[in-house]
Structures are given as C-alpha cells and as structure tokens.
Write a protein that holds these residues in place. Structure first.
Motif: not given
Length: 266
Positions: A130-142
């Motif tokens: 999940a963290a990797d997926a949010w990182d790829a989407l440039h969503c640091p809070y998530e």
C-alpha cells in the motif's frame, strides 16, 4: 449558448465543492479550526445532486476527519452514506476508500478485486504494498498513513513524513502508538517556522507559493529566487502535498477559498 452556460455552471459547482473539500481536509489534517464548516457547506451543495461525483469526495473527506477526531461511529456513518452508490458504479477509488474506512471502524468489508490497488493492499493488510502504491502516485500523506500500520521502522518513517507535512493529528497518533510500544526516543516535531504557518508551509514554500499564485512557471520562479529548477520543483511538490491537492491551480483556488472562509475562533 444555453448549453454552454449550463456546462459552465456545472463545472463551477463541482469546482466549488472540491475546493471546499480540499479546504476542509487541509484543516482537519493540520488540526486547524474550520474543517467542519467547510465540509458542511460542501455537503449542502452535494446532497441535492445525488451524484457520486459530488457526494463521495465530501462524505469520504468527512469520514477521514471523523477518524482523526477519534469518532469511529461517525466515520462509519459517513462512509456508509456512499457505499451502495460507489459499488453500483464500481468506482474503484471511492468504493475502495469506503471499505478502508469501514475496516478502520472495525467492520470487515473485504477487498474486491476491482478496488484501486492501494486500498486493496491495505484491506489485505499489506502495508508495504500500500505504501509503495501511494508513493508511486505521489500521495505522501496516504503513504505515511499506510506506513503507520507497519513495524517500528515504518512508523518512525510515517512520523517523520507527517511532521514534514504539518499533519499534527496523524503525527500525534503515531507518537502515541510508538510510546505505548515502549519507544521513548522520538523527534519533537516540525520546526517553529513550519508551525507558524496555518498550512504548515515553510518560509521558502510560502515564498514559492506566492509566485505560483502570480502565475509564474517553475523556471521563472527559479530565476526570480536564484534557485535551481529542480529545487523549485521539489518545493512546489511539497506545498501541493501539504495542501492535499494535485495541481497548481487547485492550490490557488484552495487558498482563495480559505481567504473567503476564515476559520472561526474557538
């Protein structure tokens, strides 16, 4: 002519709702006053439409605010308000987020195969994916929110990210969790200059944002401030993340909305 005016009205209506949602989310995530007022106005505009496009962003932002406030019953209620609509349209993001908040509230909604990857991973308990997926989407809070479900190292990283974003309530929750686990050596939090800004922007980010609001490109800002374009890119990305928006024009609209809706004193 009439059709064009109608479309312009619809676009303006959606834009106003989304600006209010972004404003409310920013205030909730930073622990500032005024989130509820912004969300209430957004909901009043969204409810008469009965559409997923307008209702889901409002209800899910309200669910997040309730979670940050520790009101799990209201969190579940807000998410449930758009559950059937999101599933009827098989909206992978909205339906996934509904299930995420329901799970946070103690329910067991399960992860559908068509949910957006970050939410599917979180519902399966895979915080790393999940963290990797949010990182790829440039969503640091998530991304930080997903890391907060991990081991001590991941939680420390989440804490640092929340502090950098000015996300006081989420950072405080991670600190409490780590201290309950017996961890005592923790960073104290954001610098004074960051805390002084209502949006958690540093002095340099405030300076960059004023030039963004003036319509300057990153290259023009770099020349004006004597910085590299890469450094300006970093500052712009950071301030967009802190404002919980994805585009420059959304950040400008949000700040204008904030000026029109100043938070009331306690």
């Amino acid at each position: 002519m009439a059709t064009n005016l109608l479309r312009e009205h619809e676009v303006a209506h959606v834009s106003r709702i989304m600006a209010l949602v972004a404003l409310g989310r920013l205030r909730a995530r930073s622990g500032k006053d005024g989130a509820e007022a912004a969300f209430d106005e957004a909901l009043a505009l969204a409810v008469p439409t009965g559409t997923l496009q307008r209702l889901a962003p409002v209800r899910l932002a309200r669910a997040e605010a309730a979670a940050l406030a520790g009101d799990l019953a209201r969190m579940r209620s807000e998410a449930a308000a758009v559950r059937d609509l999101a599933r009827a349209y098989r909206h992978k993001w909205h339906a996934g987020e509904v299930a995420y908040w329901q799970r946070r509230g103690g329910d067991a909604p399960g992860a559908e195969g068509w949910f957006a990857p970050p939410y599917a991973s979180e519902l399966h308990g895979d915080w790393r994916a999940a963290a990797d997926a949010w990182d790829a989407l440039h969503c640091p809070y998530e991304q930080a929110r997903a890391l907060a479900d991990g081991d001590e190292a991941a939680q420390r990283r989440a804490l640092a990210m929340f502090d950098e974003l000015g996300a006081g309530p989420a950072a405080a929750a991670v600190r409490r969790r780590l201290r309950r686990a017996g961890v005592r050596s923790l960073p104290r939090g954001p610098r004074l200059e960051t805390r002084a800004d209502p949006h958690g922007l540093t002095a340099r980010q405030q300076e960059v944002f004023r030039l963004v609001a003036d319509g300057l490109t990153n290259s023009e800002i770099a020349r004006r401030l004597g910085l590299s374009v890469k450094t300006v890119d970093h500052h712009v990305s950071a301030l967009l993340a802190k404002l919980s928006v994805g585009r420059r024009r959304e950040a400008v609209a949000l700040m204008r909305q904030a000026a029109d809706h100043p938070p009331k004193d306690r």
